[in-house]
Design a protein around this motif. Structure first.
Motif, PDB file in Angstrom:
ATOM      1  N   TYR A  95     -32.016  11.002 -12.218  1.00 44.18           N
ATOM      2  CA  TYR A  95     -31.740   9.692 -11.628  1.00 44.18           C
ATOM      3  C   TYR A  95     -30.751   9.850 -10.481  1.00 44.18           C
ATOM      4  O   TYR A  95     -29.749  10.565 -10.611  1.00 44.18           O
ATOM      5  CB  TYR A  95     -31.160   8.767 -12.710  1.00 44.18           C
ATOM      6  CG  TYR A  95     -30.617   7.454 -12.208  1.00 44.18           C
ATOM      7  CD1 TYR A  95     -31.466   6.484 -11.672  1.00 44.18           C
ATOM      8  CD2 TYR A  95     -29.245   7.180 -12.272  1.00 44.18           C
ATOM      9  CE1 TYR A  95     -30.971   5.271 -11.215  1.00 44.18           C
ATOM     10  CE2 TYR A  95     -28.746   5.964 -11.819  1.00 44.18           C
ATOM     11  CZ  TYR A  95     -29.608   5.013 -11.292  1.00 44.18           C
ATOM     12  OH  TYR A  95     -29.119   3.818 -10.826  1.00 44.18           O
ATOM     13  N   ALA A  96     -31.044   9.215  -9.351  1.00 45.10           N
ATOM     14  CA  ALA A  96     -30.102   9.155  -8.227  1.00 45.10           C
ATOM     15  C   ALA A  96     -29.394   7.808  -8.313  1.00 45.10           C
ATOM     16  O   ALA A  96     -30.055   6.767  -8.343  1.00 45.10           O
ATOM     17  CB  ALA A  96     -30.842   9.281  -6.899  1.00 45.10           C
ATOM     18  N   ASP A  97     -28.069   7.817  -8.372  1.00 45.80           N
ATOM     19  CA  ASP A  97     -27.346   6.555  -8.584  1.00 45.80           C
ATOM     20  C   ASP A  97     -27.381   5.640  -7.352  1.00 45.80           C
ATOM     21  O   ASP A  97     -27.966   5.984  -6.327  1.00 45.80           O
ATOM     22  CB  ASP A  97     -25.909   6.832  -9.057  1.00 45.80           C
ATOM     23  CG  ASP A  97     -25.037   7.478  -7.984  1.00 45.80           C
ATOM     24  OD1 ASP A  97     -25.297   7.249  -6.782  1.00 45.80           O
ATOM     25  OD2 ASP A  97     -24.094   8.209  -8.348  1.00 45.80           O
ATOM     26  N   LEU A 126     -24.255  11.995  -3.514  1.00 47.64           N
ATOM     27  CA  LEU A 126     -24.796  13.351  -3.340  1.00 47.64           C
ATOM     28  C   LEU A 126     -24.167  14.010  -2.110  1.00 47.64           C
ATOM     29  O   LEU A 126     -23.789  15.180  -2.149  1.00 47.64           O
ATOM     30  CB  LEU A 126     -26.323  13.315  -3.200  1.00 47.64           C
ATOM     31  CG  LEU A 126     -26.984  14.694  -3.013  1.00 47.64           C
ATOM     32  CD1 LEU A 126     -26.765  15.599  -4.216  1.00 47.64           C
ATOM     33  CD2 LEU A 126     -28.469  14.559  -2.720  1.00 47.64           C
ATOM     34  N   ASP A 129     -26.901   9.108   1.413  1.00 48.27           N
ATOM     35  CA  ASP A 129     -27.928   9.714   0.553  1.00 48.27           C
ATOM     36  C   ASP A 129     -29.303   9.123   0.833  1.00 48.27           C
ATOM     37  O   ASP A 129     -29.441   7.916   0.996  1.00 48.27           O
ATOM     38  CB  ASP A 129     -27.596   9.479  -0.929  1.00 48.27           C
ATOM     39  CG  ASP A 129     -26.321  10.190  -1.365  1.00 48.27           C
ATOM     40  OD1 ASP A 129     -25.764  10.941  -0.555  1.00 48.27           O
ATOM     41  OD2 ASP A 129     -25.902   9.969  -2.523  1.00 48.27           O
ATOM     42  N   PHE A 178     -31.931   9.390  -1.345  1.00 44.71           N
ATOM     43  CA  PHE A 178     -32.432   8.833  -2.610  1.00 44.71           C
ATOM     44  C   PHE A 178     -31.312   8.057  -3.299  1.00 44.71           C
ATOM     45  O   PHE A 178     -30.286   8.635  -3.657  1.00 44.71           O
ATOM     46  CB  PHE A 178     -32.905   9.961  -3.544  1.00 44.71           C
ATOM     47  CG  PHE A 178     -34.044  10.766  -2.982  1.00 44.71           C
ATOM     48  CD1 PHE A 178     -35.355  10.311  -3.062  1.00 44.71           C
ATOM     49  CD2 PHE A 178     -33.805  12.004  -2.379  1.00 44.71           C
ATOM     50  CE1 PHE A 178     -36.407  11.065  -2.555  1.00 44.71           C
ATOM     51  CE2 PHE A 178     -34.855  12.767  -1.869  1.00 44.71           C
ATOM     52  CZ  PHE A 178     -36.156  12.288  -1.952  1.00 44.71           C
ATOM     53  N   ARG A 179     -31.517   6.745  -3.472  1.00 50.38           N
ATOM     54  CA  ARG A 179     -30.517   5.911  -4.148  1.00 50.38           C
ATOM     55  C   ARG A 179     -31.221   4.987  -5.137  1.00 50.38           C
ATOM     56  O   ARG A 179     -32.233   4.378  -4.815  1.00 50.38           O
ATOM     57  CB  ARG A 179     -29.726   5.060  -3.131  1.00 50.38           C
ATOM     58  CG  ARG A 179     -28.967   5.873  -2.105  1.00 50.38           C
ATOM     59  CD  ARG A 179     -28.121   5.010  -1.185  1.00 50.38           C
ATOM     60  NE  ARG A 179     -28.866   3.949  -0.528  1.00 50.38           N
ATOM     61  CZ  ARG A 179     -29.625   4.131   0.555  1.00 50.38           C
ATOM     62  NH1 ARG A 179     -29.742   5.331   1.101  1.00 50.38           N
ATOM     63  NH2 ARG A 179     -30.266   3.109   1.096  1.00 50.38           N
ATOM     64  N   ILE A 181     -35.817  10.426 -10.221  1.00 48.11           N
ATOM     65  CA  ILE A 181     -36.088  11.588  -9.363  1.00 48.11           C
ATOM     66  C   ILE A 181     -36.969  12.603 -10.083  1.00 48.11           C
ATOM     67  O   ILE A 181     -36.664  13.050 -11.197  1.00 48.11           O
ATOM     68  CB  ILE A 181     -34.768  12.261  -8.918  1.00 48.11           C
ATOM     69  CG1 ILE A 181     -33.906  11.276  -8.120  1.00 48.11           C
ATOM     70  CG2 ILE A 181     -35.037  13.516  -8.095  1.00 48.11           C
ATOM     71  CD1 ILE A 181     -34.474  10.836  -6.781  1.00 48.11           C
ATOM     72  N   GLY A 224     -38.889  10.274  -5.360  1.00 46.59           N
ATOM     73  CA  GLY A 224     -38.024   9.266  -5.966  1.00 46.59           C
ATOM     74  C   GLY A 224     -38.776   7.962  -6.185  1.00 46.59           C
ATOM     75  O   GLY A 224     -39.344   7.413  -5.245  1.00 46.59           O
TER      76      GLY A 224
END
Length: 216
Positions: free
Chosen positions: A23-25, A31, A60, A62-63, A67, A82
């Motif tokens: 998971y991307a926050d 990141l 980033d 990817f948010r 992922i 993502g």
């Protein structure tokens, strides 16, 4: 949030672990800040599509997304996909851009995990999406991989042929999926593969079908 989303999609923790799903926050630069602290050059972050730059600011790529690492058959992570969690976030799927490391045309998602099963079963099921691969694998259909984007390439066909000549195309039931299956047929036949098309009737994609009907 990423785990809750995948739990709603009925994916077991062991499968999440096997495919390395994370998971991307929601933060704009977690990141970026982490990679900076590890001494990674900003240019490399941008080149690999982990970070974007605008007016001298870095953020980033990817948010707030689930992922999916894209791993080649040598076991190396070469890119990411993502999946948006919130309905308002677009695009639904965001992929790493092409780079020296990641070239879609040369790779298939999931083949790093499924290639032994492909060899054992002596055929491969090709699907469109990450979730199709994961849902089928979880249901016991392990000889499965996805073309990264709907259009199958000659290089992907050559990669498949290293493991088997028998291919089943199971793309989405919509018009785009049917068109992609027809294009894939031509490319695979040029590589002397034996191809069948599996038309998914009960559900719009293999993920939906297998959740309704199980492996059979």
């Amino acid at each position: 949030k990423g785990y809750a989303y995948m739990k709603r999609r009925e994916i077991a923790p062991a499968i999440l672990k096997k495919f390395g799903i994370g998971y991307a926050d929601e933060q704009w630069d977690s990141l970026y800040q982490y990679l900076l602290s590890q001494g990674v050059d900003k240019k490399i972050m941008v080149e690999l599509g982990l970070v974007s730059e605008s007016k001298g600011k870095y953020y980033d790529k990817f948010r707030n997304r689930v992922i999916f690492p894209i791993i080649n058959t040598s076991g190396k992570v070469i890119g990411f996909g993502g999946r948006a969690i919130d309905p308002g976030d677009n695009p639904k799927y965001l992929n790493s851009p092409e780079s020296r490391i990641f070239q879609k045309k040369n790779n298939l998602y999931g083949l790093n995990i499924s290639r032994q099963s492909v060899g054992k079963e002596n055929f491969i099921i090709l699907v469109e999406g990450y979730m199709d691969v994961i849902a089928l694998y979880q249901s016991g259909v392990e000889n499965v991989a996805a073309s990264l984007g709907t259009a199958l390439t000659e290089n992907q066909a050559k990669l498949i042929k290293r493991y088997t000549k028998d291919v089943v195309l199971s793309y989405d039931a919509d018009n785009a999926g049917r068109a992609a299956a027809l294009r894939g047929l031509e490319i695979l036949k040029k590589e002397d593969c034996k191809v069948k098309v599996l038309h998914v009737t009960d559900g719009k994609d293999p993920d939906e079908y297998v959740k309704k009907n199980g492996k059979t």
